[in-house]
Structures are given as structure tokens and as C-alpha cells.
Design a protein around this motif. Structure first.
Motif, PDB file in Angstrom:
ATOM      1  N   ARG A  28       6.801  19.583  -1.594  1.00 38.04           N
ATOM      2  CA  ARG A  28       6.851  20.777  -2.446  1.00 38.04           C
ATOM      3  C   ARG A  28       7.258  20.359  -3.848  1.00 38.04           C
ATOM      4  O   ARG A  28       7.970  19.391  -4.039  1.00 38.04           O
ATOM      5  CB  ARG A  28       7.832  21.788  -1.892  1.00 38.04           C
ATOM      6  CG  ARG A  28       7.327  22.462  -0.639  1.00 38.04           C
ATOM      7  CD  ARG A  28       8.026  23.792  -0.470  1.00 38.04           C
ATOM      8  NE  ARG A  28       7.460  24.564   0.595  1.00 38.04           N
ATOM      9  CZ  ARG A  28       6.521  25.489   0.429  1.00 38.04           C
ATOM     10  NH1 ARG A  28       6.053  25.738  -0.760  1.00 38.04           N
ATOM     11  NH2 ARG A  28       6.058  26.162   1.441  1.00 38.04           N
ATOM     12  N   SER A  29       6.793  21.129  -4.803  1.00 37.22           N
ATOM     13  CA  SER A  29       7.098  20.863  -6.199  1.00 37.22           C
ATOM     14  C   SER A  29       7.568  22.159  -6.847  1.00 37.22           C
ATOM     15  O   SER A  29       7.064  23.229  -6.527  1.00 37.22           O
ATOM     16  CB  SER A  29       5.842  20.347  -6.903  1.00 37.22           C
ATOM     17  OG  SER A  29       6.092  20.105  -8.254  1.00 37.22           O
ATOM     18  N   THR A  30       8.530  22.059  -7.743  1.00 38.24           N
ATOM     19  CA  THR A  30       8.980  23.216  -8.513  1.00 38.24           C
ATOM     20  C   THR A  30       8.688  22.923  -9.970  1.00 38.24           C
ATOM     21  O   THR A  30       9.202  21.959 -10.525  1.00 38.24           O
ATOM     22  CB  THR A  30      10.480  23.480  -8.300  1.00 38.24           C
ATOM     23  OG1 THR A  30      10.702  23.742  -6.910  1.00 38.24           O
ATOM     24  CG2 THR A  30      10.958  24.658  -9.121  1.00 38.24           C
ATOM     25  N   GLU A  31       7.814  23.738 -10.551  1.00 40.75           N
ATOM     26  CA  GLU A  31       7.382  23.524 -11.930  1.00 40.75           C
ATOM     27  C   GLU A  31       7.193  24.852 -12.636  1.00 40.75           C
ATOM     28  O   GLU A  31       6.964  25.880 -11.999  1.00 40.75           O
ATOM     29  CB  GLU A  31       6.049  22.779 -11.974  1.00 40.75           C
ATOM     30  CG  GLU A  31       6.085  21.371 -11.441  1.00 40.75           C
ATOM     31  CD  GLU A  31       4.751  20.675 -11.592  1.00 40.75           C
ATOM     32  OE1 GLU A  31       4.051  20.933 -12.607  1.00 40.75           O
ATOM     33  OE2 GLU A  31       4.400  19.884 -10.717  1.00 40.75           O
ATOM     34  N   GLY A  65       7.549  34.716 -24.908  1.00 42.32           N
ATOM     35  CA  GLY A  65       7.206  35.434 -23.683  1.00 42.32           C
ATOM     36  C   GLY A  65       8.139  35.020 -22.567  1.00 42.32           C
ATOM     37  O   GLY A  65       9.220  34.488 -22.807  1.00 42.32           O
ATOM     38  N   ASP A  66       7.705  35.260 -21.342  1.00 37.98           N
ATOM     39  CA  ASP A  66       8.501  34.911 -20.171  1.00 37.98           C
ATOM     40  C   ASP A  66       7.922  33.670 -19.498  1.00 37.98           C
ATOM     41  O   ASP A  66       6.709  33.599 -19.248  1.00 37.98           O
ATOM     42  CB  ASP A  66       8.503  36.067 -19.155  1.00 37.98           C
ATOM     43  CG  ASP A  66       9.262  37.280 -19.648  1.00 37.98           C
ATOM     44  OD1 ASP A  66      10.095  37.128 -20.561  1.00 37.98           O
ATOM     45  OD2 ASP A  66       9.029  38.375 -19.110  1.00 37.98           O
ATOM     46  N   ASP A  67       8.787  32.701 -19.211  1.00 34.85           N
ATOM     47  CA  ASP A  67       8.380  31.487 -18.501  1.00 34.85           C
ATOM     48  C   ASP A  67       8.474  31.747 -17.009  1.00 34.85           C
ATOM     49  O   ASP A  67       9.488  32.235 -16.512  1.00 34.85           O
ATOM     50  CB  ASP A  67       9.297  30.314 -18.855  1.00 34.85           C
ATOM     51  CG  ASP A  67       9.220  29.927 -20.319  1.00 34.85           C
ATOM     52  OD1 ASP A  67       8.181  30.196 -20.944  1.00 34.85           O
ATOM     53  OD2 ASP A  67      10.205  29.365 -20.829  1.00 34.85           O
ATOM     54  N   LEU A  68       7.425  31.387 -16.274  1.00 34.15           N
ATOM     55  CA  LEU A  68       7.384  31.545 -14.823  1.00 34.15           C
ATOM     56  C   LEU A  68       7.466  30.183 -14.170  1.00 34.15           C
ATOM     57  O   LEU A  68       6.630  29.313 -14.413  1.00 34.15           O
ATOM     58  CB  LEU A  68       6.092  32.258 -14.399  1.00 34.15           C
ATOM     59  CG  LEU A  68       5.841  32.360 -12.895  1.00 34.15           C
ATOM     60  CD1 LEU A  68       6.964  33.150 -12.208  1.00 34.15           C
ATOM     61  CD2 LEU A  68       4.480  33.002 -12.630  1.00 34.15           C
ATOM     62  N   THR A  69       8.473  29.990 -13.336  1.00 35.10           N
ATOM     63  CA  THR A  69       8.638  28.756 -12.571  1.00 35.10           C
ATOM     64  C   THR A  69       8.472  29.089 -11.102  1.00 35.10           C
ATOM     65  O   THR A  69       9.027  30.085 -10.622  1.00 35.10           O
ATOM     66  CB  THR A  69      10.028  28.145 -12.827  1.00 35.10           C
ATOM     67  OG1 THR A  69      10.146  27.867 -14.232  1.00 35.10           O
ATOM     68  CG2 THR A  69      10.224  26.854 -12.051  1.00 35.10           C
ATOM     69  N   VAL A  70       7.705  28.265 -10.385  1.00 33.61           N
ATOM     70  CA  VAL A  70       7.425  28.508  -8.974  1.00 33.61           C
ATOM     71  C   VAL A  70       7.587  27.229  -8.165  1.00 33.61           C
ATOM     72  O   VAL A  70       7.506  26.125  -8.702  1.00 33.61           O
ATOM     73  CB  VAL A  70       6.004  29.071  -8.778  1.00 33.61           C
ATOM     74  CG1 VAL A  70       5.857  30.429  -9.447  1.00 33.61           C
ATOM     75  CG2 VAL A  70       4.949  28.122  -9.296  1.00 33.61           C
ATOM     76  N   THR A  71       7.806  27.390  -6.875  1.00 32.33           N
ATOM     77  CA  THR A  71       7.863  26.273  -5.937  1.00 32.33           C
ATOM     78  C   THR A  71       6.621  26.360  -5.058  1.00 32.33           C
ATOM     79  O   THR A  71       6.357  27.399  -4.452  1.00 32.33           O
ATOM     80  CB  THR A  71       9.135  26.348  -5.079  1.00 32.33           C
ATOM     81  OG1 THR A  71      10.268  26.297  -5.950  1.00 32.33           O
ATOM     82  CG2 THR A  71       9.205  25.199  -4.094  1.00 32.33           C
ATOM     83  N   PHE A  72       5.856  25.275  -4.989  1.00 31.27           N
ATOM     84  CA  PHE A  72       4.577  25.283  -4.287  1.00 31.27           C
ATOM     85  C   PHE A  72       4.282  23.904  -3.714  1.00 31.27           C
ATOM     86  O   PHE A  72       4.938  22.924  -4.059  1.00 31.27           O
ATOM     87  CB  PHE A  72       3.451  25.688  -5.253  1.00 31.27           C
ATOM     88  CG  PHE A  72       3.282  24.720  -6.394  1.00 31.27           C
ATOM     89  CD1 PHE A  72       2.343  23.716  -6.338  1.00 31.27           C
ATOM     90  CD2 PHE A  72       4.097  24.805  -7.519  1.00 31.27           C
ATOM     91  CE1 PHE A  72       2.198  22.816  -7.389  1.00 31.27           C
ATOM     92  CE2 PHE A  72       3.965  23.916  -8.569  1.00 31.27           C
ATOM     93  CZ  PHE A  72       3.018  22.919  -8.501  1.00 31.27           C
ATOM     94  N   THR A  73       3.287  23.848  -2.857  1.00 29.50           N
ATOM     95  CA  THR A  73       2.791  22.587  -2.333  1.00 29.50           C
ATOM     96  C   THR A  73       1.532  22.233  -3.111  1.00 29.50           C
ATOM     97  O   THR A  73       0.555  22.996  -3.078  1.00 29.50           O
ATOM     98  CB  THR A  73       2.458  22.698  -0.839  1.00 29.50           C
ATOM     99  OG1 THR A  73       3.637  23.088  -0.133  1.00 29.50           O
ATOM    100  CG2 THR A  73       1.964  21.367  -0.289  1.00 29.50           C
ATOM    101  N   PRO A  74       1.537  21.125  -3.866  1.00 29.74           N
ATOM    102  CA  PRO A  74       0.362  20.761  -4.669  1.00 29.74           C
ATOM    103  C   PRO A  74      -0.896  20.610  -3.809  1.00 29.74           C
ATOM    104  O   PRO A  74      -0.832  20.129  -2.683  1.00 29.74           O
ATOM    105  CB  PRO A  74       0.757  19.421  -5.293  1.00 29.74           C
ATOM    106  CG  PRO A  74       2.244  19.436  -5.286  1.00 29.74           C
ATOM    107  CD  PRO A  74       2.628  20.182  -4.037  1.00 29.74           C
TER     108      PRO A  74
END
Length: 131
Positions: A28-31, A65-74
Motif C-alpha cells: 500500500r502507498s499513501t500519497e 485549494g484542498d490537498d487530497l491524500t489517500v492510501t491505495f494499492t498501486p
């Protein structure tokens, strides 16, 4: 005696293959996915989480604006079918088409999905589909 050899062979194969299987699973990656209009990052983050594309969306307000950070599987291969991420309606965002294209391109750049398309709907709304 033969049972001992079969058990030893099975244990050896399991020991050799187990690390390879663990390495094959993508981590998983958080970016940060991107910066979107004020209030839009939360909408996009919640929609992507509901679609199962990521988890733990976090929003941080900035100057642009608003920065969106998410955790996902590349992803390196496309999904077998398209997934609907969200629909941006004309009364929710100034330029729904531009936002759809930006979110789609940001997801490709960070490998959240492999490809995307924006489909127009009623009263200039755009729906983001990903693979």
C-alpha cells in the motif's frame, strides 16, 4: 520413510515460495492524489473510498485549494471492468469536465488506476470511470 520425504519436500517448497508470494503482493502507498477546489477534495476522497479505490482519505486546506491524500494499492494492470468513481455536477463545481480530467490524470500519474475516461451526462455533469 516415504512420508517423511514428502513432508520435507512440501516444507521446503512452502519455505521457498512463501517469501516470493509475500514480495509479489503490492504494498500500500499513501500519497497526495492532487489539489482540488475548496470542498471538492472531501467529496472526491469520500467517493473514491466508497468505490473501494482507496482508504483513509485526508484533506488539508491550502492556498490554492484542498490537498487530497489517500492510501491505495498501486496498479500496473487495468481492472477487468470500469469502476465509477464519482460524478461532478455543474451546480457543484465551476468546470466539471476539467475537474474530472484532472482527477483522472492524477490517478494515472500516481498509479491509483491505469486509465480513465470522463463521460458527460445531463446538464453538464461529468462522471469519472477508471480501470
Amino acid at each position: 520413510m516415504r512420508k517423511i520425504h514428502v513432508a520435507a519436500l512440501a516444507a521446503t517448497v512452502t519455505a521457498v515460495l512463501a517469501p516470493a508470494a509475500a514480495q509479489a503482493a503490492p504494498a500500500r502507498s499513501t500519497e497526495m492524489l492532487g489539489t482540488y477546489g475548496f470542498g471538492r477534495a472531501a467529496v472526491i476522497g469520500d467517493a473514491g473510498a466508497a468505490a473501494g479505490l482507496w482508504r483513509s482519505p485526508t484533506v488539508r486546506s491550502g492556498f490554492a485549494g484542498d490537498d487530497l491524500t489517500v492510501t491505495f494499492t498501486p496498479r500496473t494492470t487495468p481492472r477487468s471492468s470500469e469502476k465509477l468513481v464519482y460524478t461532478a455536477a455543474f451546480n457543484e463545481v465551476a468546470d466539471a469536465q476539467a475537474e474530472c480530467r484532472q482527477v483522472g490524470a492524477d490517478g494515472v500519474a500516481r498509479r491509483v488506476w491505469v486509465s480513465f475516461r470522463c463521460q458527460t451526462g445531463f446538464a453538464p455533469s461529468y462522471t469519472l470511470y477508471v480501470r
